[in-house]
Design a protein around this motif. Structure first.
Motif, mmCIF file in Angstrom:
data_model
loop_
_atom_site.group_PDB
_atom_site.id
_atom_site.type_symbol
_atom_site.label_atom_id
_atom_site.label_comp_id
_atom_site.label_asym_id
_atom_site.label_seq_id
_atom_site.Cartn_x
_atom_site.Cartn_y
_atom_site.Cartn_z
ATOM 1 N N HIS A 90 0.818 -1.219 0.000
ATOM 2 C CA HIS A 90 0.000 0.000 0.000
ATOM 3 C C HIS A 90 0.849 1.266 0.000
ATOM 4 N N ILE A 93 1.232 3.610 -3.125
ATOM 5 C CA ILE A 93 0.258 4.685 -3.346
ATOM 6 C C ILE A 93 0.686 5.943 -2.581
ATOM 7 N N TRP A 94 1.107 5.733 -1.340
ATOM 8 C CA TRP A 94 1.538 6.868 -0.516
ATOM 9 C C TRP A 94 2.757 7.561 -1.119
ATOM 10 N N LEU A 97 1.822 9.485 -4.249
ATOM 11 C CA LEU A 97 1.070 10.678 -3.827
ATOM 12 C C LEU A 97 2.023 11.767 -3.328
ATOM 13 N N PHE A 139 -1.448 13.496 13.757
ATOM 14 C CA PHE A 139 -1.650 12.152 13.203
ATOM 15 C C PHE A 139 -0.701 11.088 13.767
ATOM 16 N N ILE A 200 3.243 13.791 5.542
ATOM 17 C CA ILE A 200 2.324 12.762 6.082
ATOM 18 C C ILE A 200 2.679 11.395 5.476
ATOM 19 N N LYS A 204 4.143 8.144 7.469
ATOM 20 C CA LYS A 204 3.303 6.956 7.347
ATOM 21 C C LYS A 204 4.178 5.758 6.937
ATOM 22 N N ARG A 350 -3.664 -1.617 11.040
ATOM 23 C CA ARG A 350 -4.536 -1.184 9.935
ATOM 24 C C ARG A 350 -4.115 -1.828 8.616
ATOM 25 N N TYR A 351 -2.795 -1.869 8.363
ATOM 26 C CA TYR A 351 -2.324 -2.363 7.067
ATOM 27 C C TYR A 351 -1.786 -3.783 7.134
ATOM 28 N N ASN A 352 -2.035 -4.437 8.245
ATOM 29 C CA ASN A 352 -1.674 -5.828 8.380
ATOM 30 C C ASN A 352 -0.183 -6.097 8.144
ATOM 31 N N ILE B 19 -9.476 -1.913 10.859
ATOM 32 C CA ILE B 19 -10.037 -2.592 9.701
ATOM 33 C C ILE B 19 -9.730 -4.076 9.859
ATOM 34 N N LYS B 21 -8.564 -7.866 9.121
ATOM 35 C CA LYS B 21 -7.437 -8.294 8.310
ATOM 36 C C LYS B 21 -7.844 -8.670 6.895
ATOM 37 N N ARG B 25 -6.003 -4.240 1.198
ATOM 38 C CA ARG B 25 -5.157 -3.105 1.574
ATOM 39 C C ARG B 25 -5.634 -1.825 0.914
ATOM 40 N N LEU B 26 -6.173 -1.971 -0.293
ATOM 41 C CA LEU B 26 -6.657 -0.775 -0.999
ATOM 42 C C LEU B 26 -7.792 -0.129 -0.217
ATOM 43 N N SER B 28 -8.169 -0.378 2.911
ATOM 44 C CA SER B 28 -7.558 0.217 4.113
ATOM 45 C C SER B 28 -7.034 1.617 3.812
ATOM 46 N N VAL B 29 -6.452 1.767 2.615
ATOM 47 C CA VAL B 29 -5.941 3.087 2.232
ATOM 48 C C VAL B 29 -7.111 4.049 2.049
ATOM 49 N N THR B 31 -10.043 4.069 3.218
ATOM 50 C CA THR B 31 -10.834 4.416 4.409
ATOM 51 C C THR B 31 -9.961 5.074 5.486
ATOM 52 N N ASP B 32 -8.740 5.393 5.117
ATOM 53 C CA ASP B 32 -7.817 6.018 6.063
ATOM 54 C C ASP B 32 -7.941 7.544 5.934
ATOM 55 N N LEU B 33 -8.293 8.183 7.009
ATOM 56 C CA LEU B 33 -8.437 9.647 7.005
ATOM 57 C C LEU B 33 -7.130 10.323 6.586
ATOM 58 N N HIS B 34 -6.010 9.731 7.032
ATOM 59 C CA HIS B 34 -4.700 10.304 6.720
ATOM 60 C C HIS B 34 -4.471 10.392 5.209
ATOM 61 N N PHE B 35 -5.080 9.470 4.449
ATOM 62 C CA PHE B 35 -4.877 9.447 2.995
ATOM 63 C C PHE B 35 -5.571 10.642 2.335
#
Lengths: 434, 53
Positions: A90, A93-94, A97, A139, A200, A204, A350-352, B19, B21, B25-26, B28-29, B31-35
């Protein structure tokens, strides 16, 4: 009772010592980042011919792209990048961005300088460090339970650095055109907000255990993709191509600037990883001081200016150093570091991402069961290809007709190399670049 | 018998919802406020650029 408590205490002591070591490493990385990011301006000063600022940015970003792939390949090998991405895909993507944010901010600074001049524009976008502190607090639990002394050190240091940056910008600037002042102020503020928010994704990534060397390889896709889109959108493909062809004599210098910038940025990433964005970003913003040192002593930029200008330079530099010192000595307390860990655990859940992996990477060590990174033929091919591209453009490069002062250039270059050597060695000894 | 005080989230902004498991992951991204903060800032920056131009 005593025998059970002792090993626990010893582990706690070891952990505290490791934290201190990593904090010192982050501070050193921030200093080194400032020096190298400031030096990146030097090659671009050699370019005095009429190329549009957007084309200059695009060429620099191409140099940056080459460096962002060849340096990680050289240091750890792309197998390490691949392994990182498999654990936390993931983050691609960050990273993309963050690269897009950088490119838009960089383009806005071009408009800001054109409309209001560097002296007003620079302090406005330099406010990004204050925004970085805000996002870090909001955050990522940075500066939580840090106590008023740390708060004063970090926030006060960042404000003092902004004041110093303002003085330096006023001293080093030429009067800007006043035609679109309102538009220029918006552009500079916009750039500051974009850059401040770019941190951010940085934080992250590092809270989820990603290696800075992996993060930058994907960051650069956002950077080069967005910059190319903006350059084509504003200039048009055919005119842009013509402009690049016309500029081939100076492409090398701009790409070299991009390459040096990447070295600084890598250290900035390590600073963000080990001391957080609230401390790492203001420290690496000391690049303005280094840029000015190159400008004054090597390129003779303030030659013949009034004594008040030199007074502003000395005052601004002292304020910058004072701010850097205040931040450097505001180390994170044990309580604050616990809050960082909570933020890291939250990201991991959150991201396992495996908790032991996140923990190991936060402590700058290899996780159990993690394979040792190796360089393959592909890595050497990448390095060779990037080097060949630089050599080709170097062969085309024109030597600029500028009177440079080589005397001051020597100690500045030596200082850069010493910082590079010391910081790289410390990173290697402490973390093996993990 | 002591009084049980329910725990209060220390920080609603940072302790956002977990979230499961199994969720991709998409998701998770997304629905992440930080994103969405950097995304919103990027869009605003592009809008500002289009006005500049």
């Amino acid at each position: 009772m005593t025998s059970a408590a002792q090993p626990l205490d010893s582990a706690e002591v070891q952990r505290a010592a490791r934290s201190k070591k990593l904090h010192a490493l982050g501070i050193l990385s921030g200093f080194t980042a400032g020096a190298w990011l400031g030096a990146a301006e030097a090659p671009t000063k050699l370019v005095s011919m009429g190329i549009s600022p957007i084309a200059i940015s695009l060429i620099m970003v191409i140099g940056v792209f080459l460096a962002r792939w060849s340096l990680p390949a050289l240091i750890l090998g792309t197998s390490s990048v691949r392994a990182d991405v498999c654990r936390a895909p993931h983050l691609i993507i960050w990273a993309v961005l963050a690269g897009c944010l950088w490119a838009v901010a960089n383009t806005l600074t071009i408009f800001a300088i054109r409309d209001i001049g560097l002296s007003i524009a620079f302090p406005l976008w330099n406010s990004n460090s204050l925004l970085g502190i805000f996002w870090g607090f909001l955050f990522f639990n940075e500066l939580r339970q840090a106590g008023w002394r740390r708060w004063t050190g970090v926030l006060g240091g960042a404000v003092v650095m902004c004041a110093g940056a303002t003085l330096l910008a006023i001293a080093s600037s030429t009067p800007g055109p006043a035609g679109h002042s309102f538009r220029g102020v918006w552009a500079a503020l916009g750039a500051g907000v974009l850059w401040g928010t770019m941190y951010i994704p940085y934080r992250k990534a590092y809270l989820t255990g990603m290696n800075p060397l992996s993060f930058v390889t994907f960051f650069t896709f956002g950077e080069v993709g967005m910059m190319s889109a903006l350059a084509i959108g504003y200039t048009g493909l055919a005119p842009l191509w013509q402009e690049l062809l016309g500029a081939r004599g100076v492409i090398f210098w701009l790409m070299l600037g991009g390459f040096i910038w990447v070295i600084g940025d890598l250290f900035q990433q390590y600073a963000a990883k080990y001391v957080g964005i609230s401390r790492g970003i203001p420290l690496s913003n000391s690049n303005q001081l280094w840029g000015l040192l190159w400008g004054i002593f090597v390129f003779g930029e303030l030659h013949g200016r009034s004594s008040s200008t030199y007074l502003q330079v000395v005052g601004g530099s002292l304020l910058m150093m004072l701010g850097v010192g205040a931040i450097a000595f505001s180390s994170a307390t044990g309580e604050e570091q616990k809050r960082w860990k909570e933020a890291a655990q939250r990201e991991g859940r959150r991201y396992n991402v495996a908790e032991d992996f996140v923990q190991a990477r936060m402590e700058g060590r290899q996780a159990a069961g993690e394979s040792t990174p190796i360089r393959t033929v592909r890595d050497w091919l990448l390095v060779a290809a990037a080097t060949a591209i630089f050599v080709i453009f170097a062969a085309m490069a024109r030597v600029p007709q500028l009177s440079l002062h080589w005397g001051p250039a020597a100690p500045l270059t030596a200082a850069l190399l010493v910082l590079l050597f010391v910081c790289t060695l410390t990173l290697w000894r402490t973390t093996r670049f993990h | 018998m002591g009084i049980v005080i329910p725990s209060v989230p220390r920080n609603l902004l940072s302790e956002h919802t977990e979230i499961p498991k199994a969720t991709s992951r998409l998701m998770s991204v997304l629905t992440d406020l930080h994103f969405w903060v950097p995304v919103a800032v990027l869009l605003a920056g592009l809008l500002l650029l289009s006005f500049m131009h």
